[in-house]
Design an enzyme around this catalytic site. Structure first.
Site, PDB file in Angstrom:
ATOM      1  N   ASP A   1       0.896  -1.190   0.158  1.00 36.42           N
ATOM      2  CA  ASP A   1       0.324  -0.095   0.154  1.00 36.42           C
ATOM      3  C   ASP A   1       0.656   1.677  -0.444  1.00 36.42           C
ATOM      4  O   ASP A   1       1.143   1.123   1.420  1.00 36.42           O
ATOM      5  CB  ASP A   1      -1.046  -0.204   1.724  1.00 36.42           C
ATOM      6  CG  ASP A   1      -1.689   1.330   1.439  1.00 36.42           C
ATOM      7  OD1 ASP A   1      -3.038   1.411   0.543  1.00 36.42           O
ATOM      8  OD2 ASP A   1      -1.482   2.661   2.048  1.00 36.42           O
ATOM      9  N   TYR A  55       3.436   9.734  -0.760  1.00 35.77           N
ATOM     10  CA  TYR A  55       3.686   8.909   0.073  1.00 35.77           C
ATOM     11  C   TYR A  55       5.893   9.604  -0.001  1.00 35.77           C
ATOM     12  O   TYR A  55       6.501   9.089   0.090  1.00 35.77           O
ATOM     13  CB  TYR A  55       4.082   7.642   0.870  1.00 35.77           C
ATOM     14  CG  TYR A  55       2.975   7.485   0.972  1.00 35.77           C
ATOM     15  CD1 TYR A  55       2.067   8.415   1.899  1.00 35.77           C
ATOM     16  CD2 TYR A  55       2.412   6.204   1.616  1.00 35.77           C
ATOM     17  CE1 TYR A  55       0.629   7.824   2.373  1.00 35.77           C
ATOM     18  CE2 TYR A  55       1.321   5.756   1.693  1.00 35.77           C
ATOM     19  CZ  TYR A  55       0.275   6.927   2.237  1.00 35.77           C
ATOM     20  OH  TYR A  55      -1.331   6.030   2.963  1.00 35.77           O
ATOM     21  N   LYS A  77      -2.857   5.803  -4.320  1.00 34.08           N
ATOM     22  CA  LYS A  77      -3.955   6.834  -4.485  1.00 34.08           C
ATOM     23  C   LYS A  77      -3.196   8.309  -4.103  1.00 34.08           C
ATOM     24  O   LYS A  77      -2.467   8.791  -4.973  1.00 34.08           O
ATOM     25  CB  LYS A  77      -3.768   7.257  -2.585  1.00 34.08           C
ATOM     26  CG  LYS A  77      -3.905   5.503  -1.799  1.00 34.08           C
ATOM     27  CD  LYS A  77      -4.273   6.159  -0.008  1.00 34.08           C
ATOM     28  CE  LYS A  77      -3.671   4.627   1.076  1.00 34.08           C
ATOM     29  NZ  LYS A  77      -2.570   4.168   0.869  1.00 34.08           N
ATOM     30  N   HIS A  95      -7.845   9.441  -1.815  1.00 34.25           N
ATOM     31  CA  HIS A  95      -7.113   9.663  -0.643  1.00 34.25           C
ATOM     32  C   HIS A  95      -8.253  10.089   0.034  1.00 34.25           C
ATOM     33  O   HIS A  95      -8.163   9.531   1.147  1.00 34.25           O
ATOM     34  CB  HIS A  95      -5.835  10.589  -0.616  1.00 34.25           C
ATOM     35  CG  HIS A  95      -4.644   9.764   0.714  1.00 34.25           C
ATOM     36  ND1 HIS A  95      -3.357   9.699  -0.342  1.00 34.25           N
ATOM     37  CD2 HIS A  95      -5.022   9.413   1.360  1.00 34.25           C
ATOM     38  CE1 HIS A  95      -2.367   9.403   0.711  1.00 34.25           C
ATOM     39  NE2 HIS A  95      -3.884   9.090   2.081  1.00 34.25           N
ATOM     40  N   LEU A 136      -2.245  -0.381  13.802  1.00 36.04           N
ATOM     41  CA  LEU A 136      -1.560  -0.842  15.079  1.00 36.04           C
ATOM     42  C   LEU A 136      -1.127   0.239  15.625  1.00 36.04           C
ATOM     43  O   LEU A 136      -0.661  -0.320  16.600  1.00 36.04           O
ATOM     44  CB  LEU A 136      -0.172  -1.119  14.251  1.00 36.04           C
ATOM     45  CG  LEU A 136       0.119  -2.813  13.396  1.00 36.04           C
ATOM     46  CD1 LEU A 136       1.414  -2.678  13.411  1.00 36.04           C
ATOM     47  CD2 LEU A 136      -0.171  -3.775  14.687  1.00 36.04           C
ATOM     48  N   ILE A 142      -3.296  -3.365   6.700  1.00 39.57           N
ATOM     49  CA  ILE A 142      -1.989  -2.675   5.962  1.00 39.57           C
ATOM     50  C   ILE A 142      -0.442  -2.368   7.421  1.00 39.57           C
ATOM     51  O   ILE A 142      -0.180  -0.444   7.066  1.00 39.57           O
ATOM     52  CB  ILE A 142      -2.089  -2.033   5.164  1.00 39.57           C
ATOM     53  CG1 ILE A 142      -3.109  -0.363   5.724  1.00 39.57           C
ATOM     54  CG2 ILE A 142      -2.624  -2.769   3.504  1.00 39.57           C
ATOM     55  CD1 ILE A 142      -3.142  -0.108   4.502  1.00 39.57           C
ATOM     56  N   LYS A 152       2.444  -0.869   8.803  1.00 41.11           N
ATOM     57  CA  LYS A 152       3.419  -0.348   8.437  1.00 41.11           C
ATOM     58  C   LYS A 152       5.310  -1.254   9.278  1.00 41.11           C
ATOM     59  O   LYS A 152       4.457  -0.505  10.446  1.00 41.11           O
ATOM     60  CB  LYS A 152       3.569   0.816   8.512  1.00 41.11           C
ATOM     61  CG  LYS A 152       4.866   1.996   7.340  1.00 41.11           C
ATOM     62  CD  LYS A 152       5.081   2.622   8.658  1.00 41.11           C
ATOM     63  CE  LYS A 152       6.166   3.243   8.436  1.00 41.11           C
ATOM     64  NZ  LYS A 152       7.661   4.026   9.254  1.00 41.11           N
ATOM     65  N   VAL A 179       9.438  -0.946   8.401  1.00 43.67           N
ATOM     66  CA  VAL A 179      10.540  -1.128   7.605  1.00 43.67           C
ATOM     67  C   VAL A 179      11.438  -1.558   8.774  1.00 43.67           C
ATOM     68  O   VAL A 179      12.565  -2.187   7.783  1.00 43.67           O
ATOM     69  CB  VAL A 179      11.039  -0.231   7.484  1.00 43.67           C
ATOM     70  CG1 VAL A 179      10.695   1.199   6.438  1.00 43.67           C
ATOM     71  CG2 VAL A 179      11.775   0.977   8.483  1.00 43.67           C
TER      72      VAL A 179
END
Ligand code: NAD
Length: 271
Positions: A45, A50, A75, A108, A187, A225, A227, A229
């Site tokens: 996503d 972004y 988006k 969006h 989250l 979705i 996130k 890293v």
């Protein structure tokens, strides 16, 4: 057992788990995408705003997973919606991502010009540039108006949704229209420790707090979705399909009662 995918109202399948990449910069975004694909994610996503579509595209190409097995969402940002430049925005996203077709393109935010932008998404779908079309942050009145004016029902509405923001009214409106619900900030941006009941359920199930809140959403047929890293967290956030919360655990999370929005309110957001 919960299937890995959910069927949208246009007949296409969407993986119930995706990787969110908001605020993932440069190399970090590419690496997160490649790692997620290597540990089973089949859905990414991103969004024009972004600023990482090129890096996401690189991550897709660096992976061994074939493009046709990956669901890619982007988006259209608000300035393009307002300016009537949705077709241009789609072209730019496709070029930056380095792909020929988006699996899903969303408006969006429900900013001014949204119904005209929606017509442009309908045209892009006819032209084969996008497979499914949807919206994000749409309130019930925006959905009713869009469907009333255009007669085309979005496949999905991506909204802020987590144990502190249950969004009962939007979920009801989506159900009425047959629109899938996808949760952003599923989250709680990592703040689940502030609601101890989540930790108690994590201890009882032998799962992590992150897995518990994601599973709680999945059990309502909500696409998530999360996130990250961080490789270990990307892996952790994908272990969701081999356990189940019981009715009591679901009810305890439903009853947390702490109401807090982590992002802008679509009713007042200054676009
Ligand atoms: P999120 O709820 O997914 O939280 C992400 C944060 O939680 C991470 O930065 C990290 O700090 C923490 N985290 C991740 N995994 C963890 C783990 N296993 N254990 C402990 N902490 C962990 O927040 P988000 O990024 O706001 O939302 C997810 C995605 O939703 C975004 O990346 C983006 O793709 C999308 N989004 C869309 C909109 C929209 O308007 N449509 C708005 C915000 C986000």
């Amino acid at each position: 057992m919960l299937a890995n995918t959910l069927t949208l109202n246009d007949g296409h399948e969407i993986p119930r788990l995706g990787l969110g990449v908001w605020q993932a910069r440069d190399d970090e975004a590419a690496k997160a995408v490649t790692h997620a694909l290597s540990c089973g994610y089949r859905h990414i996503d991103t969004a024009a705003i972004y600023g990482n579509e090129a890096e996401v595209g690189r991550g897709l190409r660096d992976s061994d997973v074939p493009r046709d097995q990956i669901f890619v969402t982007s988006k259209v940002w608000n300035d393009r919606i307002r300016a009537g430049e949705t077709a241009e925005a789609i072209d730019e996203s496709l070029k930056l991502l380095g792909i020929e077709q988006l699996d899903l393109m969303l408006l969006h935010w429900p900013t001014e010009g949204r119904n005209i932008a929606w017509q442009a998404l309908i045209e892009a779908r006819k032209a084969g540039l996008v497979r499914s079309i949807g919206v994000s942050n749409f309130l019930p009145e925006h959905l009713d108006e869009l469907v009333g004016e255009t007669g085309v029902v979005p496949a999905l509405n991506q909204i802020e949704h987590h144990p502190w923001l249950n969004q009962a009214d939007i979920k009801l409106a989506c159900k009425r229209h047959g629109i899938a619900v996808e949760a952003w900030s599923p989250l709680m941006q990592g703040r689940f420790a502030e609601s101890p009941v989540i930790g108690e359920i994590a201890a009882a199930t032998g799962r992590t707090e992150a897995q518990v809140v994601l599973r709680w959403a999945l059990q309502q047929d909500i696409i998530v979705i999360p996130k990250s890293v961080t490789p270990s967290r990307i892996e952790e956030n994908a272990q969701l399909f081999d356990f189940e919360l019981d009715a009591q655990q679901v009810a305890s999370i439903d009853a947390i009662g702490h109401e807090e929005r982590l992002g802008p309110d679509p009713a007042t957001f200054d676009f």
